[in-house]
Design a protein around this motif. Structure first.
Motif, PDB file in Angstrom:
ATOM      1  N   THR A   7       0.800  -1.233   0.000  1.00 31.26           N
ATOM      2  CA  THR A   7       0.000   0.000   0.000  1.00 31.26           C
ATOM      3  C   THR A   7       0.831   1.280   0.000  1.00 31.26           C
ATOM      4  OG1 THR A   7      -0.161  -0.068   2.407  1.00 31.26           O
ATOM      5  CG2 THR A   7      -1.951  -1.109   1.157  1.00 31.26           C
ATOM      6  N   HIS A   8       2.153   1.165   0.074  1.00 30.66           N
ATOM      7  CA  HIS A   8       2.988   2.361   0.120  1.00 30.66           C
ATOM      8  C   HIS A   8       3.920   2.427  -1.096  1.00 30.66           C
ATOM      9  CE1 HIS A   8       1.590   2.376   4.228  1.00 30.66           C
ATOM     10  NE2 HIS A   8       2.006   3.636   4.312  1.00 30.66           N
ATOM     11  N   ASP A   9       4.136   3.617  -1.541  1.00 34.20           N
ATOM     12  CA  ASP A   9       5.111   3.823  -2.602  1.00 34.20           C
ATOM     13  C   ASP A   9       5.953   5.038  -2.239  1.00 34.20           C
ATOM     14  OD1 ASP A   9       3.233   5.781  -2.979  1.00 34.20           O
ATOM     15  OD2 ASP A   9       2.729   5.229  -5.019  1.00 34.20           O
ATOM     16  N   PRO A  20       6.648   1.499  -6.262  1.00 38.46           N
ATOM     17  CA  PRO A  20       6.180   0.744  -5.096  1.00 38.46           C
ATOM     18  C   PRO A  20       7.325   0.491  -4.111  1.00 38.46           C
ATOM     19  CG  PRO A  20       6.339  -0.684  -7.018  1.00 38.46           C
ATOM     20  CD  PRO A  20       6.619   0.714  -7.495  1.00 38.46           C
ATOM     21  N   ALA A  21       6.982   0.432  -2.841  1.00 36.31           N
ATOM     22  CA  ALA A  21       7.968   0.085  -1.815  1.00 36.31           C
ATOM     23  C   ALA A  21       8.356  -1.382  -2.001  1.00 36.31           C
ATOM     24  CB  ALA A  21       7.384   0.306  -0.427  1.00 36.31           C
ATOM     25  N   ARG A  22       9.617  -1.684  -1.775  1.00 40.96           N
ATOM     26  CA  ARG A  22      10.101  -3.057  -1.905  1.00 40.96           C
ATOM     27  C   ARG A  22      10.976  -3.392  -0.704  1.00 40.96           C
ATOM     28  NH1 ARG A  22       9.483  -5.916  -6.226  1.00 40.96           N
ATOM     29  NH2 ARG A  22      11.336  -7.134  -5.818  1.00 40.96           N
ATOM     30  N   ASN A  54       3.321 -11.843  -4.450  1.00 41.31           N
ATOM     31  CA  ASN A  54       4.558 -11.238  -3.960  1.00 41.31           C
ATOM     32  C   ASN A  54       5.317 -10.574  -5.114  1.00 41.31           C
ATOM     33  OD1 ASN A  54       6.873 -10.489  -2.610  1.00 41.31           O
ATOM     34  ND2 ASN A  54       7.812 -12.479  -2.853  1.00 41.31           N
ATOM     35  N   ARG A  55       5.250  -9.267  -5.140  1.00 38.22           N
ATOM     36  CA  ARG A  55       6.045  -8.489  -6.078  1.00 38.22           C
ATOM     37  C   ARG A  55       6.873  -7.470  -5.300  1.00 38.22           C
ATOM     38  NH1 ARG A  55       0.986  -8.910  -8.309  1.00 38.22           N
ATOM     39  NH2 ARG A  55       0.413  -6.879  -7.477  1.00 38.22           N
ATOM     40  N   VAL A  56       6.906  -7.627  -3.999  1.00 38.24           N
ATOM     41  CA  VAL A  56       7.528  -6.602  -3.164  1.00 38.24           C
ATOM     42  C   VAL A  56       8.733  -7.097  -2.368  1.00 38.24           C
ATOM     43  CG1 VAL A  56       5.438  -5.214  -2.974  1.00 38.24           C
ATOM     44  CG2 VAL A  56       5.879  -7.001  -1.290  1.00 38.24           C
TER      45      VAL A  56
END
Length: 115
Positions: A7-9, A20-22, A54-56
């Motif tokens: 939910t955060h970038d 996007p945050a990773r 899962n892309r983060v």
């Protein structure tokens, strides 16, 4: 953690866009742990990474595969043999892009450092 990452970038000021945050995890020296610890860490990583959404989260690992495979064989040997699967095959499920750094002689290292 996943909720936060999903939910955060953040603002990428170099490319002037939002990204996007990773989370990047660096796993090192696992081959220096006891076999039970090795399996616990591998299973925890599988739970963390094995998610179709899962892309983060990305995990980078620097390990001696010979030792990790020996730990896998020690902990899961009976199951692996019964399934006709090797420890290398089991580990292959975790490692998406394997590569090996070749052994270099002293002369090659010195030549590399001079460049």
């Amino acid at each position: 953690l996943f909720d936060f990452l999903l939910t955060h970038d953040y603002q990428d000021t170099n490319n002037k866009c939002r990204r996007p945050a990773r989370l990047s995890i660096f796993l090192d020296d696992l081959d220096r742990c006891e076999s039970k610890t090795v399996m616990n860490v591998l299973q925890a990583m599988k739970l963390l990474l094995d998610n179709e959404h899962n892309r983060v989260v990305t995990c980078y690992s620097a390990i001696d595969t010979r030792i990790i495979v020996a730990c896998i064989d020690e902990q899961l040997g009976f199951v692996l043999r019964k399934s006709a699967v090797t420890g290398y095959y089991y580990l292959e499920k975790f490692i998406q892009l394997p590569f090996c750094i070749p052994q270099l002689s002293y002369m090659k290292k010195a030549e590399f450092m001079r460049r």
